[in-house]
Write a protein that holds these residues in place. Structure first.
Motif, PDB file in Angstrom:
ATOM      1  N   LYS A   1      -5.334  10.912  10.219  1.00 32.86           N
ATOM      2  CA  LYS A   1      -6.110   9.850   9.595  1.00 32.86           C
ATOM      3  C   LYS A   1      -5.173   9.104   8.671  1.00 32.86           C
ATOM      4  O   LYS A   1      -4.588   9.691   7.767  1.00 32.86           O
ATOM      5  CB  LYS A   1      -7.267  10.456   8.802  1.00 32.86           C
ATOM      6  N   LEU A   2      -5.007   7.825   8.913  1.00 37.35           N
ATOM      7  CA  LEU A   2      -4.101   7.039   8.089  1.00 37.35           C
ATOM      8  C   LEU A   2      -4.884   6.425   6.939  1.00 37.35           C
ATOM      9  O   LEU A   2      -5.784   5.613   7.155  1.00 37.35           O
ATOM     10  CB  LEU A   2      -3.445   5.947   8.922  1.00 37.35           C
ATOM     11  N   THR A   3      -4.555   6.822   5.733  1.00 34.94           N
ATOM     12  CA  THR A   3      -5.225   6.295   4.553  1.00 34.94           C
ATOM     13  C   THR A   3      -4.180   5.715   3.631  1.00 34.94           C
ATOM     14  O   THR A   3      -3.201   6.381   3.305  1.00 34.94           O
ATOM     15  CB  THR A   3      -5.996   7.402   3.823  1.00 34.94           C
ATOM     16  N   ALA A   4      -4.390   4.484   3.227  1.00 39.61           N
ATOM     17  CA  ALA A   4      -3.424   3.823   2.360  1.00 39.61           C
ATOM     18  C   ALA A   4      -4.138   3.254   1.142  1.00 39.61           C
ATOM     19  O   ALA A   4      -5.255   2.765   1.246  1.00 39.61           O
ATOM     20  CB  ALA A   4      -2.695   2.717   3.112  1.00 39.61           C
ATOM     21  N   VAL A   5      -3.497   3.345   0.013  1.00 40.01           N
ATOM     22  CA  VAL A   5      -4.054   2.842  -1.225  1.00 40.01           C
ATOM     23  C   VAL A   5      -3.143   1.746  -1.741  1.00 40.01           C
ATOM     24  O   VAL A   5      -1.929   1.890  -1.720  1.00 40.01           O
ATOM     25  CB  VAL A   5      -4.172   3.960  -2.284  1.00 40.01           C
TER      26      VAL A   5
ATOM     27  N   TYR B   1       0.849  -1.184   0.000  1.00 39.95           N
ATOM     28  CA  TYR B   1       0.000   0.000   0.000  1.00 39.95           C
ATOM     29  C   TYR B   1       0.882   1.229   0.000  1.00 39.95           C
ATOM     30  O   TYR B   1       1.999   1.215   0.503  1.00 39.95           O
ATOM     31  CB  TYR B   1      -0.878   0.029   1.245  1.00 39.95           C
ATOM     32  N   THR B   2       0.348   2.292  -0.554  1.00 42.26           N
ATOM     33  CA  THR B   2       1.051   3.561  -0.512  1.00 42.26           C
ATOM     34  C   THR B   2       0.367   4.468   0.496  1.00 42.26           C
ATOM     35  O   THR B   2      -0.846   4.632   0.473  1.00 42.26           O
ATOM     36  CB  THR B   2       1.057   4.239  -1.895  1.00 42.26           C
ATOM     37  N   LEU B   3       1.188   5.026   1.358  1.00 36.26           N
ATOM     38  CA  LEU B   3       0.702   5.844   2.451  1.00 36.26           C
ATOM     39  C   LEU B   3       1.310   7.220   2.276  1.00 36.26           C
ATOM     40  O   LEU B   3       2.506   7.347   2.083  1.00 36.26           O
ATOM     41  CB  LEU B   3       1.175   5.209   3.760  1.00 36.26           C
ATOM     42  N   SER B   4       0.469   8.216   2.309  1.00 34.46           N
ATOM     43  CA  SER B   4       0.988   9.573   2.195  1.00 34.46           C
ATOM     44  C   SER B   4       1.030  10.189   3.583  1.00 34.46           C
ATOM     45  O   SER B   4       0.012  10.335   4.231  1.00 34.46           O
ATOM     46  CB  SER B   4       0.080  10.374   1.258  1.00 34.46           C
ATOM     47  N   PHE B   5       2.221  10.527   4.039  1.00 38.36           N
ATOM     48  CA  PHE B   5       2.331  11.059   5.396  1.00 38.36           C
ATOM     49  C   PHE B   5       3.394  12.137   5.486  1.00 38.36           C
ATOM     50  O   PHE B   5       4.459  12.044   4.890  1.00 38.36           O
ATOM     51  CB  PHE B   5       2.678   9.944   6.395  1.00 38.36           C
TER      52      PHE B   5
END
Lengths: 243, 243
Positions: free
Chosen positions: A228-232, A76-80
């Motif tokens: 908010k942790l959102t992963a794609v 998954y790709t996580l933008s942080f």
DNA sequence: TAGTGGTCTAGACCACTTC
DNA sequence: AAGTGGTCTAGACCACTAA
């Protein structure tokens, strides 16, 4: 649909993979066969296959052929980003302390920074705030070497919002772990949280890719409601992936 | 160092970027200039530049030149899987219930599945266990269409360990959010947790890339001690990135 | 108009796999 | 020996940018 031949071939093969005509592990037509089906030359076919390879759809085995990849479904790709990616905009950094310490003063830090127990570390403690409210608490550690530009950089950036690694981002590798925990008392006080509240504790190591040296180690603690942790799933995120 | 010319050129230019000789936004030598410096032809140069492009180091503007990218420092790669990536190995799935419900029975579910309020949903509730201990609680929802193969698949996979989307992974896009919360009472009971414990609540939507339809929506809740979230900045993760 | 990158073609030689 | 992918070369035409 593009009017460029090699892109047509790419999207054509991609469709066949997506529709399930080619299944993972299946071999594609050979390059010479593809030359015939698309009435073009080896070069154009190879350009198409190279794109499909770089996008993670196929791989090739010399002497055998091109095969459909088994997609990696666990990635998954996580933008942080500590400053941009919270639910609030950080507008102020409050420097709490900057100290130079013996490695032994901070238990275990020599492991995190991969240095010996005889060395010195610089420690920065700071609060990240938004609209006068404390959002996160952060401790940053790095090996202390007097007159070293890295240290000066750290100090320069200590009360700025931009992280210092952005300047040399190509050479850095960042690795972080995220935990959800009940805050320690110091943190709970700073973040004005009850003792049974929840914070994300994010530890990050920044490593120089060339020298393999750990540039810095930081602990970032933020109340869960601000992050908010959102992963794609990153499969289709490959560059220029366009069907 | 590879003995293949185009790879040599790639690693050479990459080094110049990493060492800071080329800075983000800088223009590379023109392709014809590169032909002269490396004493080769346009084709080989272009192959090198194509690789650097697909790895995210450079981009090109037709008629102008090739430029060094500003690296995206906010992107991390996270490896996650309900079954493999926990600190324990899931060895048993306990099916709690399989029900077909009206959409209105589950508040808000029609938004998650992007369906109308008149439709039916299938709900699966199950426990993931390891060594006789309950590790996680999971609810899975999907639109219910009688005789639809997706529904049959869901039922077939309901008490298996492999997630059903693995079969058609190319066509799926998964998107998940991770939250750390105090568990609801039902969950706390199932996971044998105190009320002030912490669980990760992971919501995942699986979407068909072609049809844009939401295939399933699931809520996965796991005690924090079983899941360590580790993310690596994904810049150098591009395929075949080798210096 | 000169320079740039984008696309496309024909053909050679190599190393590898399979039979 | 036949087939496969991997690498490399020479040269053409196009569309775009910049002066």
């Amino acid at each position: 649909m593009s009017d460029v031949l090699y892109l047509k071939i790419v999207s054509d093969i991609k469709q066949k993979i997506l529709k399930g005509e080619y299944l993972p592990g299946n071999m594609l037509e050979s390059e010479t066969a593809l030359m015939r089906t698309y009435e073009t030359t080896k070069i154009t076919i190879r350009k198409s296959l190279a794109l499909l390879t770089s996008e993670g759809f196929i791989y090739s085995i010399p002497g055998k052929g091109n095969f459909v990849c088994k997609p990696e479904t666990n990635l998954y790709t996580l933008s942080f980003n500590k400053f941009d990616k919270l639910n609030v905009q950080i507008d102020e950094v409050q420097l709490l302390s900057v100290r130079v310490l013996n490695v032994t003063d901070i238990p275990g830090i020599y492991v995190k920074l991969q240095i010996t127990e005889e060395e010195m570390v610089i420690e920065i403690r700071r609060l990240l705030c938004s609209m006068e409210k404390v959002i996160a608490f952060e401790k940053i550690y790095a090996k202390y070497i007097p007159q070293n530009p890295n240290v000066e950089n750290m100090l320069k950036f200590a009360n700025y919002i931009q992280p210092l690694e952005d300047e040399n981002a190509f050479v850095m590798e960042k690795r972080m772990t995220i935990e959800a925990i009940h805050p320690e008392k110091e943190i709970a006080d700073q973040l004005k949280l009850p003792q049974d509240g929840i914070v994300y504790k994010i530890e990050e190591s920044v490593k120089n890719i060339d020298s393999k040296e750990i540039m810095s180690y930081s602990i970032f603690q933020v109340q869960t409601k601000y992050l908010k942790l959102t992963a794609v799933q990153s499969f289709e995120n490959s560059p220029k992936s366009s069907i």
